[in-house]
Scaffold this active site. Structure first.
Site, mmCIF file in Angstrom:
data_model
loop_
_atom_site.group_PDB
_atom_site.id
_atom_site.type_symbol
_atom_site.label_atom_id
_atom_site.label_comp_id
_atom_site.label_asym_id
_atom_site.label_seq_id
_atom_site.Cartn_x
_atom_site.Cartn_y
_atom_site.Cartn_z
ATOM 1 N N GLU A 164 -3.855 3.155 5.767
ATOM 2 C CA GLU A 164 -2.598 3.629 6.344
ATOM 3 C C GLU A 164 -1.487 3.787 5.321
ATOM 4 O O GLU A 164 -0.430 4.352 5.626
ATOM 5 C CB GLU A 164 -2.146 2.666 7.449
ATOM 6 C CG GLU A 164 -1.570 1.341 6.971
ATOM 7 C CD GLU A 164 -2.620 0.312 6.560
ATOM 8 O OE1 GLU A 164 -2.233 -0.831 6.241
ATOM 9 O OE2 GLU A 164 -3.820 0.648 6.546
ATOM 10 N N HIS A 199 -5.995 -0.556 2.359
ATOM 11 C CA HIS A 199 -5.070 -0.090 3.386
ATOM 12 C C HIS A 199 -5.123 1.429 3.518
ATOM 13 O O HIS A 199 -4.414 2.147 2.814
ATOM 14 C CB HIS A 199 -3.649 -0.530 3.045
ATOM 15 C CG HIS A 199 -3.424 -2.003 3.200
ATOM 16 N ND1 HIS A 199 -2.871 -2.559 4.342
ATOM 17 C CD2 HIS A 199 -3.696 -3.039 2.368
ATOM 18 C CE1 HIS A 199 -2.807 -3.876 4.202
ATOM 19 N NE2 HIS A 199 -3.305 -4.186 3.008
ATOM 20 N N CYS A 248 -8.192 -4.978 6.244
ATOM 21 C CA CYS A 248 -7.778 -6.113 5.413
ATOM 22 C C CYS A 248 -8.150 -7.436 6.100
ATOM 23 O O CYS A 248 -9.299 -7.856 6.044
ATOM 24 C CB CYS A 248 -6.291 -6.022 5.096
ATOM 25 S SG CYS A 248 -5.788 -7.026 3.669
#
Length: 348
Positions: A286, A284, A140
Site C-alpha cells: 500500500e 507494504h 506485515c
C-alpha cells in the site's frame, strides 16, 4: 501444530474438512472464469464491470491501515469495512462473515508489536485459524500471524528495517501475476519491520512465494527510475498461466542453506497456504513507494472472485448486505463511507 485460541462460550463453528481436490489459482489468459454474480445472470459479453468485492479490513492500530483502505476502495469498487482487532470478538466476525455473508475476503493490516502477543494481534489469529474458506491477505504483522498460526517461528530480522526499499524475487504465484521478479527487474518494495518468519521453520502447509533478491537496500531516489528489463510474468513478456500447468504447481520454496554458501540475505517476503486461499506479504504494497503494489491488490481481488466462483458460500453472499452494517461496533468513518455508498446507489 497450529495455534488455537480459546473458543467463546457460544457453540464453536467447525470449519469444513479440507477437500481432497486442491484449489488452483485462476488462469491468466483465455478461459478465465467470470465472477459468480455475472455468470449467474447469464451475461458474458465484453466490457461488463465485475461486481464489487467486499473486504473486511482488520486494523492492528497501524498508520498504514487507511493507505490499504484507499487502495482497496479503488480496486474493489467499494470501500472496505475497517474494524480494529479488539472491536469485534470472534462471534461478531462469524456473524458478519458466515451468517450475514457480508464479506468476500479479509485483509489483516500491519501493526506494531508481535503476532504472539494477544494485545497486539487481537482477533486476527482466531480468524486465520477458523476462516479456512475465506480468502485472506496478511500484510506485515498479518503476514507474520499467518506464519505463526501454522507453526512457523517468528524471529528477529538480521537488522531492523524502517522505511527502506528492497528488490524482491518471487516464484510466479498468482499474487504476483504481471509483476517482475529479481534484481534490476523493477519490483521494489517498502519495508518496515524488525521481525521476520524464519525460512527454515516453514511447515509443509506454508510455501514461500517471495523473498529479498539481495542484501542491498535501495534509495527512494532510485525507486522512480524506469527499468525496461524483460521479466518473467510481465505484460511485455509471458503472462503467468495457471500454476497447475507448472511442475510442482509452480512453487519454489526458499531455503536459507540450500547451497554451500548460506543465502542469509534471502528474507521471506511472502507466503501462501498450500490448500487454503491465505496469503501474506512482509512488505507494504500500500506504500506509495512500492512498485506494483496496486497490482498485488488487484491480483488478490482476482483470487477472491475465482475462488468464489468455485464456492457456493461466495455465490450466496448478499450483494447489498454490507450496506446494513449498522452495528455500534462499526467505526464512525466506516459508517460514513457506507452511507455515501447507499446514497450513490439510490442516485444511480
Amino acid at each position: 501444530a497450529a495455534l488455537r485460541l480459546p473458543a467463546p462460550p457460544t457453540a464453536r463453528w467447525a470449519p469444513p474438512p479440507p477437500s481432497s481436490a486442491r484449489w488452483q489459482h485462476p488462469p491468466c489468459r483465455g478461459g478465465a472464469r467470470r465472477p459468480a454474480a455475472l455468470r449467474a445472470g447469464g451475461e458474458e459479453g465484453p466490457g461488463l464491470e465485475e461486481p464489487p468485492v467486499r473486504t473486511l479490513l482488520i486494523d492492528n492500530y497501524d498508520s498504514y491501515t487507511y493507505n490499504i483502505f484507499q487502495e482497496l476502495s479503488v480496486v474493489n469498487g467499494v470501500p472496505p469495512v475497517v474494524v480494529r482487532n479488539d472491536e469485534w470478538a470472534w462471534r461478531d466476525v462469524y456473524n458478519w462473515v458466515y451468517k450475514k455473508r457480508a464479506f468476500d475476503n479479509i485483509v489483516i493490516s500491519p501493526g506494531p508489536g508481535s503476532p504472539s502477543c494477544p494485545t497486539d494481534i487481537g482477533v486476527c489469529l482466531r480468524i486465520l485459524c477458523e476462516c479456512g474458506d475465506i480468502p485472506i491477505l496478511g500484510v506485515c504483522l498479518g503476514h507474520q500471524a499467518l506464519g505463526l498460526v501454522h507453526g512457523a517461528k517468528i524471529v528477529h530480522a538480521p537488522e531492523a528495517i524502517h522505511g527502506r526499499l528492497s528488490e524482491i524475487e518471487h516464484n510466479g504465484c498468482y499474487l504476483f501475476n504481471h509483476i517482475p521478479s529479481g534484481i534490476n527487474s523493477g519490483f521494489k518494495v517498502v519495508r518496515y519491520h524488525s521481525l521476520v518468519i524464519e525460512a527454515s521453520s516453514l511447515p509443509e502447509d506454508l510455501v514461500s512465494i517471495a523473498w529479498t533478491a539481495s542484501p542491498k537496500m535501495l534509495s527512494f531516489l532510485d525507486s522512480d527510475q524506469p527499468d525496461n528489463t524483460p521479466f518473467w510474468g510481465s505484460l511485455n513478456n509471458l503472462s503467468i498461466t495457471d500454476p497447475s500447468e507448472r511442475i510442482n504447481n509452480g512453487e519454489v520454496p526458499i531455503t536459507i542453506n540450500n547451497t554451500s554458501k548460506p543465502d542469509g540475505h534471502k528474507i521471506v517476503m511472502g507466503i501462501k497456504h498450500s490448500s487454503m486461499p491465505h496469503y501474506g506479504v512482509q512488505f507494504h504494497p500500500e506504500s506509495v513507494a512500492t512498485h506494483y503494489g496496486r497490482q498485488i491488490f488487484q491480483n488478490f481481488k482476482r483470487i477472491t472472485t475465482d475462488f468464489g466462483s468455485q464456492s457456493s458460500l461466495f455465490q450466496e453472499r448478499k450483494v447489498h448486505s454490507i450496506g446494513k452494517l449498522e452495528s455500534p461496533q462499526v467505526p464512525y468513518m466506516t459508517k460514513y463511507f457506507l452511507s455515501i455508498l447507499q446514497i450513490n446507489a439510490i442516485m444511480s
